[in-house]
Design a protein around this motif. Structure first.
Motif, short mmCIF file in Angstrom:
data_model
loop_
_atom_site.label_atom_id
_atom_site.label_comp_id
_atom_site.label_asym_id
_atom_site.label_seq_id
_atom_site.Cartn_x
_atom_site.Cartn_y
_atom_site.Cartn_z
N ASN A 157 0.79 -1.23 -0.09
CA ASN A 157 0.11 0.06 0.14
C ASN A 157 0.84 1.20 -0.08
O ASN A 157 2.01 1.19 0.28
CB ASN A 157 -0.74 0.09 1.29
CG ASN A 157 -2.04 -1.12 1.22
OD1 ASN A 157 -2.46 -1.46 0.10
ND2 ASN A 157 -2.39 -1.48 2.51
N GLN A 210 -2.61 0.77 -4.12
CA GLN A 210 -1.84 -0.47 -4.05
C GLN A 210 -0.98 -0.55 -5.28
O GLN A 210 -1.41 -0.37 -6.44
CB GLN A 210 -2.86 -1.46 -4.09
CG GLN A 210 -3.78 -1.61 -3.06
CD GLN A 210 -4.75 -2.94 -3.25
OE1 GLN A 210 -4.99 -3.52 -4.40
NE2 GLN A 210 -5.71 -3.12 -2.14
N ASN A 215 -6.33 1.97 -3.61
CA ASN A 215 -6.95 1.46 -2.37
C ASN A 215 -8.04 1.96 -1.72
O ASN A 215 -8.94 1.21 -1.25
CB ASN A 215 -5.52 1.51 -1.55
CG ASN A 215 -5.55 0.19 -0.47
OD1 ASN A 215 -6.36 -0.83 -0.65
ND2 ASN A 215 -4.89 0.47 0.66
#
Length: 239
Positions: free
Chosen positions: A6, A59, A79
């Motif tokens: 992330n 991500q 994300n």
């Protein structure tokens, strides 16, 4: 080395005609800069550029090579889809300001999951709440916990706080000893949460004075910290 992580976008810079250099704070690797080739030359690339708005949460699939200053990304996904951070003028001003602060303070290429989680969750809080006028003040104050210079929380009944030492004082010892409204607000913010932040009532002048103080606090404890260039614009928009 292939790394899935992330990431939060800290800054972006156009490079040559069609490329971007993007700096991110990643959950697995700390601060990493990437070269995104050809992203500005096609309509298809335009959708990819949208991923790299300031403080976007992504991500990433990274091809990481330790001897390179600019890394390569093989896949990018959102994300979290923000609902207001990039479209609401006041929130987007906070985003611009805080991205510059974070870009200046986060320098290390090392993993810090608790710091990453703090930034991630507070940005999601900001995105979904409508009472956020003091958000940036509490965000910066709490950020010092992860940077190693959060105010010492004993002797909080004393009438001075020394910015240089990070301690409450019984009497004024030097020019970095603060008192008055800034001291009162510091004590309030140290004892509150983001969900209770609406209970802290201050005006625009007090908010700006405290922000200037907390930025000085950063300067005193981080040798590399510079006052954000966006501060003047931020104050004009936010006040």
């Amino acid at each position: 080395m292939q790394v899935f992580t992330n990431a939060i976008v800290l800054s972006k810079l156009k490079y040559r005609d069609n490329d971007l250099i993007v700096k991110c704070y990643t959950e697995q690797l700390g601060v990493v800069s990437f070269l995104i080739r050809g992203v500005l030359k096609s309509k298809k690339g335009a959708s990819r550029v949208a991923y790299f708005q300031l403080l976007s949460q992504l991500q990433l699939n990274i091809v990481y090579k330790g001897n390179r200053s600019l890394q390569a990304i093989t896949e990018t996904k959102l994300n979290h889809q923000y609902t207001s951070l990039h479209t609401h003028i006041l929130k987007s001003s906070i985003v611009m300001f805080l991205s510059e602060v974070l870009s200046s303070t986060l320098q290390e290429e090392e993993k810090n999951e608790s710091l990453f989680k703090y930034i991630e969750t507070t940005l999601l809080w900001l995105d979904t709440h409508s009472n956020y006028s003091n958000f940036h003040l509490l965000f910066l104050l709490n950020l010092t916990k992860y940077l190693g210079f959060y105010p010492e929380d004993f002797n909080t009944d004393y009438q001075y706080f020394n910015l240089s030492h990070g301690q409450f004082e019984l009497k004024k010892t030097d020019r970095y000893s603060i008192s008055g409204e800034n001291l009162i607000l510091l004590k309030q913010l140290m004892g509150t949460t983001f969900d209770a932040l609406y209970l802290v009532k201050i005006n625009a002048k007090q908010r700006q004075a405290f922000l200037n103080m907390i930025l000085l606090y950063f300067e005193l404890h981080l040798g590399s910290f510079k006052t954000p260039k966006s501060l003047k614009i931020f104050n004009q928009v936010f006040n």
